[in-house]
Design an enzyme around this catalytic site. Structure first.
Site, short mmCIF file in Angstrom:
data_model
loop_
_atom_site.label_atom_id
_atom_site.label_comp_id
_atom_site.label_asym_id
_atom_site.label_seq_id
_atom_site.Cartn_x
_atom_site.Cartn_y
_atom_site.Cartn_z
N ARG A 1 -54.62 -22.94 35.51
CA ARG A 1 -55.68 -23.17 36.64
C ARG A 1 -56.36 -22.28 36.63
O ARG A 1 -56.29 -21.21 36.84
CB ARG A 1 -54.81 -23.51 38.03
CG ARG A 1 -53.88 -25.05 38.07
CD ARG A 1 -53.53 -24.84 39.46
NE ARG A 1 -53.54 -24.42 40.34
CZ ARG A 1 -52.95 -24.42 41.67
NH1 ARG A 1 -51.84 -25.37 41.47
NH2 ARG A 1 -53.69 -24.03 42.69
N LYS B 1 -42.41 -24.04 44.15
CA LYS B 1 -42.49 -24.92 44.83
C LYS B 1 -42.71 -26.14 43.87
O LYS B 1 -41.77 -27.58 43.98
CB LYS B 1 -43.17 -25.14 46.16
CG LYS B 1 -43.28 -24.38 46.92
CD LYS B 1 -43.97 -24.32 48.51
CE LYS B 1 -45.38 -24.56 47.78
NZ LYS B 1 -46.07 -23.18 47.37
N ARG C 1 -47.96 -19.27 34.31
CA ARG C 1 -47.78 -20.77 35.22
C ARG C 1 -48.81 -21.39 34.38
O ARG C 1 -50.28 -21.47 33.76
CB ARG C 1 -47.84 -21.00 36.42
CG ARG C 1 -47.86 -22.20 37.12
CD ARG C 1 -47.61 -22.18 38.23
NE ARG C 1 -48.98 -21.94 38.63
CZ ARG C 1 -49.42 -21.97 40.67
NH1 ARG C 1 -47.72 -21.95 41.38
NH2 ARG C 1 -50.82 -21.62 41.17
P1 AMP Z 1 -51.18 -25.51 45.59
O1 AMP Z 1 -51.53 -26.22 44.02
O2 AMP Z 1 -50.89 -25.82 46.45
O3 AMP Z 1 -51.37 -24.03 45.02
O4 AMP Z 1 -53.31 -25.19 46.25
C1 AMP Z 1 -54.21 -25.29 45.40
C2 AMP Z 1 -55.70 -25.23 46.04
O5 AMP Z 1 -56.09 -26.46 46.97
C3 AMP Z 1 -55.24 -23.99 47.97
O6 AMP Z 1 -55.87 -23.34 48.20
C4 AMP Z 1 -55.68 -24.56 48.48
O7 AMP Z 1 -57.30 -24.49 48.31
C5 AMP Z 1 -55.94 -26.51 48.60
N1 AMP Z 1 -54.81 -26.62 49.39
C6 AMP Z 1 -53.66 -27.63 48.65
N2 AMP Z 1 -52.85 -27.96 50.06
C7 AMP Z 1 -53.60 -27.85 50.70
C8 AMP Z 1 -53.36 -28.05 52.73
N3 AMP Z 1 -52.11 -28.36 52.49
N4 AMP Z 1 -54.12 -27.71 53.43
C9 AMP Z 1 -55.58 -26.97 52.90
N5 AMP Z 1 -55.36 -26.67 51.39
C10 AMP Z 1 -54.87 -27.19 51.09
#
Ligand code: AMP
Length: 228
Positions: A174, A27, A141
């Site tokens: 990360r 994404k 990544r």
């Molecule tokens: P991502 O970078 O999208 O993989 O998000 C990393 C982390 O941020 C996730 O594992 C969640 O802990 C938190 N997070 C990101 N987006 C959301 C969301 N829409 N709702 C809840 N937690 C989120």
């Protein structure tokens, strides 16, 4: 649903877009390409939340543990963050979301917010991906610590090793990209987020993309879809 149209590159294009799919399904990479090629206003709740943690803000202190454990941050906090982010941008010119909504509560709250403003979602792109593919992708990544731009050591390398092409920031893996945490995030995805596939299918604005294809193939398909 009536399709409002923005304008990009001389051609009409859907501009209110949600990217849905498990962590590591591409994404962030797709969002970055849509931004550079078509000028989409992109936001990633994961990146916004990590910035809050890095700033050690009041929100950051509340969400740090959720991120570390690969669990979802409570809906109220995410919704407030998204609303304040969109208030600072120009959502009437379009938005591109990576990683939001992630629960049915977030999806219906966003429908209410966007619907009352005449800014309803026009296209949901579902990046379908298996757990094994996600794992193999995530281990390579690297993200820019400054702007969040995403690279992959093999598939999307930066021009200079360890440096972001966009802003020159340092690249890092990360903390939540370890195998154990990725497996947990995938389980959380299946439980909390995958139900959104049926939710948006019912709204008839969902298109499935096979995330195992090459980025070029995926982008070509998305471009056609957004111009339909
Ligand atoms: P991502 O970078 O999208 O993989 O998000 C990393 C982390 O941020 C996730 O594992 C969640 O802990 C938190 N997070 C990101 N987006 C959301 C969301 N829409 N709702 C809840 N937690 C989120």
């Amino acid at each position: 649903m009536a399709k409002g149209r923005g304008f990009a590159g001389g051609f009409e294009m859907r501009r209110r877009v949600i990217l849905l799919g498990p962590p590591g399904s591409g994404k962030g990479t797709i969002a970055a390409r849509l931004k550079t090629e078509f000028g989409f206003e992109h936001f990633s709740t994961g990146h916004l939340l990590r910035q809050e943690v890095a700033k050690d803000s009041a929100v950051g202190r509340q969400v740090g543990l959720f991120l570390e454990r690969g669990e979802l941050v409570p809906d109220e906090l995410v919704l407030a963050l998204v609303e304040s982010t969109l208030a600072k941008s120009r959502p009437e010119q379009g938005y591109l979301s990576d990683g939001f909504p992630r629960t049915l509560v977030q999806a219906s709250a966003f429908d209410a917010w966007s619907g009352t403003r005449g800014l309803a979602i026009e296209q949901v792109i579902y990046c379908e991906s298996s757990e094994e593919l996600v794992l193999s992708r995530i281990t390579g990544r690297r993200s820019c610590v400054a702007c969040g731009h995403v690279y992959h050591a093999l598939f999307v390398p930066p021009k200079t090793v360890g440096r972001c092409d966009e802003c020159g920031g340092g690249l890092a893996q990360r903390a939540d990209d370890s195998e154990a945490v990725v497996r947990r995030r995938f389980q959380v995805y299946l439980r909390e987020t995958e139900p959104l596939v049926a939710y948006y299918k019912d709204q008839e604005n969902l298109t499935v993309v096979d995330a195992s294809q090459s980025l070029e193939k995926i982008m070509a398909r998305i471009e056609v879809m957004l111009r339909q």
